[in-house]
Structures are given as C-alpha cells and as structure tokens.
Design an enzyme around this catalytic site. Structure first.
Site, PDB file in Angstrom:
ATOM      1  N   ARG A 173      32.800  59.112  37.549  1.00 56.59           N
ATOM      2  CA  ARG A 173      32.487  60.335  36.802  1.00 56.59           C
ATOM      3  C   ARG A 173      31.476  60.094  35.681  1.00 56.59           C
ATOM      4  O   ARG A 173      31.491  60.775  34.661  1.00 56.59           O
ATOM      5  CB  ARG A 173      33.763  60.970  36.234  1.00 56.59           C
ATOM      6  CG  ARG A 173      34.812  61.301  37.283  1.00 56.59           C
ATOM      7  CD  ARG A 173      34.303  62.313  38.315  1.00 56.59           C
ATOM      8  NE  ARG A 173      35.310  62.528  39.349  1.00 56.59           N
ATOM      9  CZ  ARG A 173      35.352  61.864  40.509  1.00 56.59           C
ATOM     10  NH1 ARG A 173      34.419  60.964  40.783  1.00 56.59           N
ATOM     11  NH2 ARG A 173      36.279  62.110  41.404  1.00 56.59           N
ATOM     12  N   SER A 222      39.413  69.772  37.534  1.00 62.63           N
ATOM     13  CA  SER A 222      40.180  68.712  36.872  1.00 62.63           C
ATOM     14  C   SER A 222      39.719  68.537  35.430  1.00 62.63           C
ATOM     15  O   SER A 222      38.523  68.424  35.161  1.00 62.63           O
ATOM     16  CB  SER A 222      40.028  67.392  37.632  1.00 62.63           C
ATOM     17  OG  SER A 222      40.611  67.491  38.921  1.00 62.63           O
ATOM     18  N   GLU A 292      37.568  64.885  31.335  1.00 64.43           N
ATOM     19  CA  GLU A 292      36.420  64.880  32.234  1.00 64.43           C
ATOM     20  C   GLU A 292      35.463  66.004  31.860  1.00 64.43           C
ATOM     21  O   GLU A 292      34.287  65.976  32.212  1.00 64.43           O
ATOM     22  CB  GLU A 292      36.935  65.059  33.666  1.00 64.43           C
ATOM     23  CG  GLU A 292      35.915  64.968  34.761  1.00 64.43           C
ATOM     24  CD  GLU A 292      36.565  65.023  36.135  1.00 64.43           C
ATOM     25  OE1 GLU A 292      36.117  65.836  36.958  1.00 64.43           O
ATOM     26  OE2 GLU A 292      37.527  64.261  36.378  1.00 64.43           O
TER      27      GLU A 292
END
Length: 299
Positions: A173, A222, A292
């Site tokens: 990520r 998420s 995130e």
C-alpha cells in the site's frame, strides 16, 4: 481567486468551479469545499494547469475516484484536480497496455477479460482509478499493481516523466510517487489466459466482494492496513466493535475494517472513530493499526 479561475478556464475545456463541495466527489460523501476544482481532459491541460498553479504558489491535490481519502470538514484551501479526464487506454499484441490514470480499475479489468489478459482479476470490484492504484499499490487477493506494472508517467509543472517500476518502489500500500506529481498513465504487462475462465472468475470475485463488503452505505473501503501476519478486520472484531459509532460514522456491521457514513457524518466523526478503534485494538492486542486512508484538508 476569480482571476486564477479565469486563467485556468483559458486552459481547460471543462468548467472551473469555486467552492465545490468535495462531499460530492468522495465515496464517504464527506468533505468541505475546494477553493478551486478543475478537471483537465488530457495530459496537456493537466501540465498547463500545474504550471500555472506553481507560478501563483497555489497548493493542490489530485482526486480520482475519491476512495481511500478523507477530506476534512473545512475543505481544501487550494486547488483540487480531478483526474477523471485521463481515460486513454491502448493495448498491443504482446499483452502490454498503456492506461490513463483516470481509468477505473474495473473498466480496465473488463477490457483485459475481453482480450484474455490476466494479472489484475483479483482486484475486480475495487473502486479505484489506475492513478490512485499505482500511488498506493492497490491490491486484493494474491495480486497488486506491482505484479503487472512496468512503469508510470508522472506529471508535474515542468512536464511528464516516465518512472520505471523499480524507481517507483511499490510496497504494501505504498509507492515512491512523490508529492507534486500526478500519475497520468501506467504501463502494464499481462499474461495470456482464457477469456471465458477470466470472465467466470471476475464475476465470482465481484459477487464475493459484494457478499463480504456490500455494506450499502457510503464508505471508503478498508480503513486500516493489515499488520504483518495479521488481518485488521479480525483485530477489530476481537474488540467487538461492529456497529460502534461516533456521531454519523460507524464501524460497518458487515465488514469490521470498513467505516460507513450512516447519515450526516463529518470528517471529525470518522477521525474520532479511527482513534477509538486504534486505542481499543492496541489495548487488547498491543498492535497499533495504521490507517490506509489519506486525510487531506483543514479542520
């Protein structure tokens, strides 16, 4: 501000908007106004806009699908550049493709299925654009952008530069795409596969995603990264936080790593809920969850 908007209007084929509510452009349906909101239709317009913004010292951010981002309630004091106009897509006979930064990931996957090209099908149903997917090395299942990326074209005030994949340093990520650059296109490589097999698999992936994550309320996907060897949703579940709410923001009853806007949520509600989740998970497990989601704008 009106003078700058007029100058940008001379560059762009689309309207320049002042005070545009960013809640209209984010999947959480949260966010205050942008001082200036612009939507270049191609790379030439984008670079010219970046050059002008640099000349006047105007801060800016790029916005694609509006997922994985939380805009604060005070909005963004600067320019918000919407990348939806970067829609070019071209394939060659060897399974390589050049895909515009504004192309939705799902649209690319559909084209790959038609051509029998595999490599991103695990991402089916992911609500992101290619540009954003490169910046965060989006992934799902056993695949991510790093697995198919040859390089990316990055725009700045002085033009467009090609960065090969090794320079982009894609990790979990993360990437090395620097501030002040926008992904205008990605160079991708795929492997050959059966279109029929791919079509069946993609359909199943979308159905699985809807079953597991189909929360039915505005969300950003998420919220937390998975810690090494762990799954964020399981850690949150261990604290029995499904349904836990702060103001209009609520931990999804369907997926514990999703925060939903149950109606009238403000960015401050989401931030307070994120902090509460982190505190409770750390107290129970000793693990500090890392968000995130990118937070932008002013309170």
């Amino acid at each position: 501000m009106h003078v700058l908007a007029a100058r940008l209007g001379e560059i762009l084929h689309s309207p320049v908007q002042l005070g545009e509510p960013l809640s209209r452009h984010t999947s959480w349906r949260i966010g205050g106004p942008a001082e200036i909101f612009l939507s270049p239709c191609d790379t030439k317009e984008l670079v010219a806009s970046l050059e002008l913004l640099a000349q006047v010292g105007m801060p800016w951010i790029a916005l694609g699908a509006g997922t994985n981002v939380l805009v604060r309630d005070g909005g963004f004091r600067g320019a918000v550049i919407h990348t939806g106009g970067l829609q070019d897509m071209a394939f060659d006979a060897d399974g390589r493709a050049r895909v515009g930064g504004g192309v939705p990931v799902m649209r690319l996957i559909r084209h790959c299925v038609e051509r029998g090209l595999a490599g991103l099908e695990d991402l089916a149903g992911l609500p992101a654009t290619i540009g954003g997917a490169v910046v965060m090395n989006a992934g799902a299942g056993k695949q991510d952008l790093a697995g198919v990326l040859d390089g990316a074209f990055l725009a700045g005030p002085s033009g467009v530069e090609y960065w090969p994949a090794d320079r982009l340093e894609l990790g979990y990520r993360t990437s090395a795409v620097p501030p002040g650059r926008i992904v205008t296109a990605a160079s991708l490589r795929f492997r050959k596969a059966s279109p029929e097999v791919l079509e069946t698999y993609v359909r199943q992936r979308v159905q699985q995603r809807r079953k597991a994550q189909g929360v039915g309320k505005p969300n950003a996907g998420s919220v937390f990264k998975n810690p090494p060897g762990q799954q964020a949703w399981r850690l949150i579940d261990s604290c029995e936080l499904r349904g836990f709410a702060v103001g209009g923001a609520q931990v999804s009853e369907k997926h514990a790593n999703f925060i939903v806007n149950r109606g009238g949520a403000r960015a401050e509600d989401v931030l307070r809920l994120i902090a509460e989740i982190q505190k409770k998970v750390e107290k129970r497990t000793g693990i500090v969850l890392e968000p995130e989601v990118k937070v932008v704008g002013q309170a």
